[in-house]
Design a protein around this motif. Structure first.
Motif, PDB file in Angstrom:
ATOM      1  N   ILE A   5       0.856  -1.182   0.000  1.00 24.89           N
ATOM      2  CA  ILE A   5       0.000   0.000   0.000  1.00 24.89           C
ATOM      3  C   ILE A   5       0.897   1.239   0.000  1.00 24.89           C
ATOM      4  O   ILE A   5       1.765   1.382   0.852  1.00 24.89           O
ATOM      5  CB  ILE A   5      -0.920   0.041   1.237  1.00 24.89           C
ATOM      6  CG1 ILE A   5      -1.822  -1.186   1.264  1.00 24.89           C
ATOM      7  CG2 ILE A   5      -1.744   1.323   1.246  1.00 24.89           C
ATOM      8  CD1 ILE A   5      -2.624  -1.323   2.536  1.00 24.89           C
ATOM      9  N   VAL A   6       0.670   2.112  -0.969  1.00 23.19           N
ATOM     10  CA  VAL A   6       1.404   3.371  -1.027  1.00 23.19           C
ATOM     11  C   VAL A   6       0.443   4.480  -0.640  1.00 23.19           C
ATOM     12  O   VAL A   6      -0.649   4.592  -1.213  1.00 23.19           O
ATOM     13  CB  VAL A   6       1.975   3.633  -2.441  1.00 23.19           C
ATOM     14  CG1 VAL A   6       2.597   5.009  -2.530  1.00 23.19           C
ATOM     15  CG2 VAL A   6       2.989   2.567  -2.802  1.00 23.19           C
ATOM     16  N   GLU A   7       0.808   5.273   0.353  1.00 28.14           N
ATOM     17  CA  GLU A   7      -0.019   6.392   0.785  1.00 28.14           C
ATOM     18  C   GLU A   7       0.489   7.678   0.153  1.00 28.14           C
ATOM     19  O   GLU A   7       1.684   7.972   0.222  1.00 28.14           O
ATOM     20  CB  GLU A   7      -0.009   6.513   2.306  1.00 28.14           C
ATOM     21  CG  GLU A   7      -0.699   5.362   2.991  1.00 28.14           C
ATOM     22  CD  GLU A   7      -0.836   5.546   4.496  1.00 28.14           C
ATOM     23  OE1 GLU A   7      -0.205   6.473   5.055  1.00 28.14           O
ATOM     24  OE2 GLU A   7      -1.578   4.760   5.100  1.00 28.14           O
ATOM     25  N   LEU A   8      -0.423   8.419  -0.461  1.00 28.73           N
ATOM     26  CA  LEU A   8      -0.093   9.692  -1.083  1.00 28.73           C
ATOM     27  C   LEU A   8      -0.860  10.795  -0.361  1.00 28.73           C
ATOM     28  O   LEU A   8      -2.090  10.799  -0.349  1.00 28.73           O
ATOM     29  CB  LEU A   8      -0.482   9.686  -2.565  1.00 28.73           C
ATOM     30  CG  LEU A   8       0.098   8.576  -3.437  1.00 28.73           C
ATOM     31  CD1 LEU A   8      -0.413   8.707  -4.859  1.00 28.73           C
ATOM     32  CD2 LEU A   8       1.603   8.603  -3.407  1.00 28.73           C
ATOM     33  N   ASP A   9      -0.139  11.724   0.236  1.00 32.47           N
ATOM     34  CA  ASP A   9      -0.769  12.836   0.951  1.00 32.47           C
ATOM     35  C   ASP A   9      -1.009  13.976  -0.025  1.00 32.47           C
ATOM     36  O   ASP A   9      -0.066  14.559  -0.557  1.00 32.47           O
ATOM     37  CB  ASP A   9       0.127  13.287   2.102  1.00 32.47           C
ATOM     38  CG  ASP A   9      -0.550  14.293   3.010  1.00 32.47           C
ATOM     39  OD1 ASP A   9      -1.667  14.757   2.693  1.00 32.47           O
ATOM     40  OD2 ASP A   9       0.036  14.606   4.063  1.00 32.47           O
ATOM     41  N   LEU A  10      -2.266  14.295  -0.254  1.00 36.49           N
ATOM     42  CA  LEU A  10      -2.647  15.313  -1.236  1.00 36.49           C
ATOM     43  C   LEU A  10      -3.021  16.638  -0.585  1.00 36.49           C
ATOM     44  O   LEU A  10      -3.443  17.559  -1.288  1.00 36.49           O
ATOM     45  CB  LEU A  10      -3.825  14.796  -2.074  1.00 36.49           C
ATOM     46  CG  LEU A  10      -3.627  13.433  -2.742  1.00 36.49           C
ATOM     47  CD1 LEU A  10      -4.898  13.021  -3.478  1.00 36.49           C
ATOM     48  CD2 LEU A  10      -2.439  13.437  -3.683  1.00 36.49           C
ATOM     49  N   THR A  20      -1.698  15.156 -11.286  1.00 37.40           N
ATOM     50  CA  THR A  20      -0.343  14.952 -11.801  1.00 37.40           C
ATOM     51  C   THR A  20       0.450  14.023 -10.883  1.00 37.40           C
ATOM     52  O   THR A  20       1.133  13.104 -11.351  1.00 37.40           O
ATOM     53  CB  THR A  20       0.381  16.304 -11.948  1.00 37.40           C
ATOM     54  OG1 THR A  20      -0.381  17.138 -12.819  1.00 37.40           O
ATOM     55  CG2 THR A  20       1.780  16.129 -12.510  1.00 37.40           C
ATOM     56  N   PHE A  21       0.342  14.225  -9.580  1.00 37.71           N
ATOM     57  CA  PHE A  21       1.045  13.406  -8.596  1.00 37.71           C
ATOM     58  C   PHE A  21       0.536  11.964  -8.628  1.00 37.71           C
ATOM     59  O   PHE A  21       1.320  11.007  -8.670  1.00 37.71           O
ATOM     60  CB  PHE A  21       0.870  14.030  -7.213  1.00 37.71           C
ATOM     61  CG  PHE A  21       1.633  13.351  -6.107  1.00 37.71           C
ATOM     62  CD1 PHE A  21       2.964  13.001  -6.258  1.00 37.71           C
ATOM     63  CD2 PHE A  21       1.026  13.087  -4.897  1.00 37.71           C
ATOM     64  CE1 PHE A  21       3.677  12.394  -5.235  1.00 37.71           C
ATOM     65  CE2 PHE A  21       1.715  12.482  -3.856  1.00 37.71           C
ATOM     66  CZ  PHE A  21       3.040  12.131  -4.036  1.00 37.71           C
ATOM     67  N   ILE A  22      -0.781  11.787  -8.642  1.00 44.60           N
ATOM     68  CA  ILE A  22      -1.378  10.448  -8.677  1.00 44.60           C
ATOM     69  C   ILE A  22      -0.992   9.734  -9.970  1.00 44.60           C
ATOM     70  O   ILE A  22      -0.613   8.558  -9.949  1.00 44.60           O
ATOM     71  CB  ILE A  22      -2.910  10.523  -8.537  1.00 44.60           C
ATOM     72  CG1 ILE A  22      -3.290  11.076  -7.163  1.00 44.60           C
ATOM     73  CG2 ILE A  22      -3.544   9.152  -8.754  1.00 44.60           C
ATOM     74  CD1 ILE A  22      -4.736  11.514  -7.057  1.00 44.60           C
ATOM     75  N   ARG A  37      -3.360   4.567  -1.542  1.00 44.58           N
ATOM     76  CA  ARG A  37      -4.255   5.209  -0.575  1.00 44.58           C
ATOM     77  C   ARG A  37      -4.049   6.713  -0.699  1.00 44.58           C
ATOM     78  O   ARG A  37      -2.979   7.235  -0.396  1.00 44.58           O
ATOM     79  CB  ARG A  37      -3.957   4.728   0.834  1.00 44.58           C
ATOM     80  CG  ARG A  37      -4.838   5.394   1.881  1.00 44.58           C
ATOM     81  CD  ARG A  37      -4.912   4.604   3.149  1.00 44.58           C
ATOM     82  NE  ARG A  37      -5.588   3.334   2.869  1.00 44.58           N
ATOM     83  CZ  ARG A  37      -5.227   2.175   3.416  1.00 44.58           C
ATOM     84  NH1 ARG A  37      -4.218   2.112   4.242  1.00 44.58           N
ATOM     85  NH2 ARG A  37      -5.892   1.066   3.119  1.00 44.58           N
ATOM     86  N   LEU A  38      -5.078   7.388  -1.147  1.00 44.99           N
ATOM     87  CA  LEU A  38      -5.022   8.827  -1.378  1.00 44.99           C
ATOM     88  C   LEU A  38      -5.607   9.543  -0.167  1.00 44.99           C
ATOM     89  O   LEU A  38      -6.776   9.353   0.171  1.00 44.99           O
ATOM     90  CB  LEU A  38      -5.802   9.180  -2.645  1.00 44.99           C
ATOM     91  CG  LEU A  38      -5.425   8.349  -3.880  1.00 44.99           C
ATOM     92  CD1 LEU A  38      -6.317   8.705  -5.042  1.00 44.99           C
ATOM     93  CD2 LEU A  38      -3.967   8.518  -4.230  1.00 44.99           C
ATOM     94  N   GLY A  72     -11.633  11.029   4.824  1.00 41.95           N
ATOM     95  CA  GLY A  72     -10.562  11.770   4.167  1.00 41.95           C
ATOM     96  C   GLY A  72      -9.637  10.921   3.324  1.00 41.95           C
ATOM     97  O   GLY A  72      -8.608  11.400   2.865  1.00 41.95           O
ATOM     98  N   THR A  73      -9.984   9.645   3.104  1.00 41.63           N
ATOM     99  CA  THR A  73      -9.140   8.783   2.282  1.00 41.63           C
ATOM    100  C   THR A  73      -9.964   8.065   1.222  1.00 41.63           C
ATOM    101  O   THR A  73     -11.136   7.770   1.422  1.00 41.63           O
ATOM    102  CB  THR A  73      -8.406   7.713   3.121  1.00 41.63           C
ATOM    103  OG1 THR A  73      -9.356   6.822   3.693  1.00 41.63           O
ATOM    104  CG2 THR A  73      -7.545   8.333   4.197  1.00 41.63           C
ATOM    105  N   THR A  74      -9.315   7.821   0.108  1.00 39.25           N
ATOM    106  CA  THR A  74      -9.887   7.033  -0.978  1.00 39.25           C
ATOM    107  C   THR A  74      -8.788   6.117  -1.484  1.00 39.25           C
ATOM    108  O   THR A  74      -7.655   6.554  -1.672  1.00 39.25           O
ATOM    109  CB  THR A  74     -10.383   7.943  -2.122  1.00 39.25           C
ATOM    110  OG1 THR A  74     -11.357   8.858  -1.600  1.00 39.25           O
ATOM    111  CG2 THR A  74     -10.998   7.146  -3.254  1.00 39.25           C
ATOM    112  N   ASP A  75      -9.117   4.838  -1.712  1.00 37.94           N
ATOM    113  CA  ASP A  75      -8.137   3.868  -2.201  1.00 37.94           C
ATOM    114  C   ASP A  75      -8.390   3.533  -3.657  1.00 37.94           C
ATOM    115  O   ASP A  75      -9.527   3.267  -4.046  1.00 37.94           O
ATOM    116  CB  ASP A  75      -8.211   2.569  -1.397  1.00 37.94           C
ATOM    117  CG  ASP A  75      -7.634   2.699   0.002  1.00 37.94           C
ATOM    118  OD1 ASP A  75      -7.203   3.806   0.376  1.00 37.94           O
ATOM    119  OD2 ASP A  75      -7.611   1.689   0.710  1.00 37.94           O
TER     120      ASP A  75
END
Length: 82
Positions: A5-10, A20-22, A37-38, A72-75
């Motif tokens: 699982i990679v978590e990306l803090d937006l 662009t980041f995603i 995990r966004l 606050g998260t979406t996978d």
């Protein structure tokens, strides 16, 4: 990264920056990554969440989108983990 699982803090990003980041992380995701995990938050509005749902629901690399128990998260699920 945590077990595939990679978590990306937006936080602090606008929709263009977040997309662009995603996109860059989707493109570089190796086979051991099965979920992105966004972390977009929800107190400041839902524009990032809505952008994610609209943009990635038909993406060929994403097999499904899961809304987290935390609002606050979406996978983005890339592969099934059996």
């Amino acid at each position: 990264m945590n077990n595939g699982i990679v978590e990306l803090d937006l936080h602090g990003m606008n929709s263009f920056q977040a997309k662009t980041f995603i996109d860059s992380r989707l493109k570089s995701a190796k086979k051991d990554i099965y979920r992105l995990r966004l972390i977009h938050g929800y107190h400041g509005g839902t524009s990032l969440k809505q952008m994610i749902l609209k943009t990635y629901r038909n993406n060929p690399k994403v097999i499904r989108i899961e809304i987290g128990l935390n609002q606050g998260t979406t996978d983005l699920v890339l592969r099934e983990l059996f």
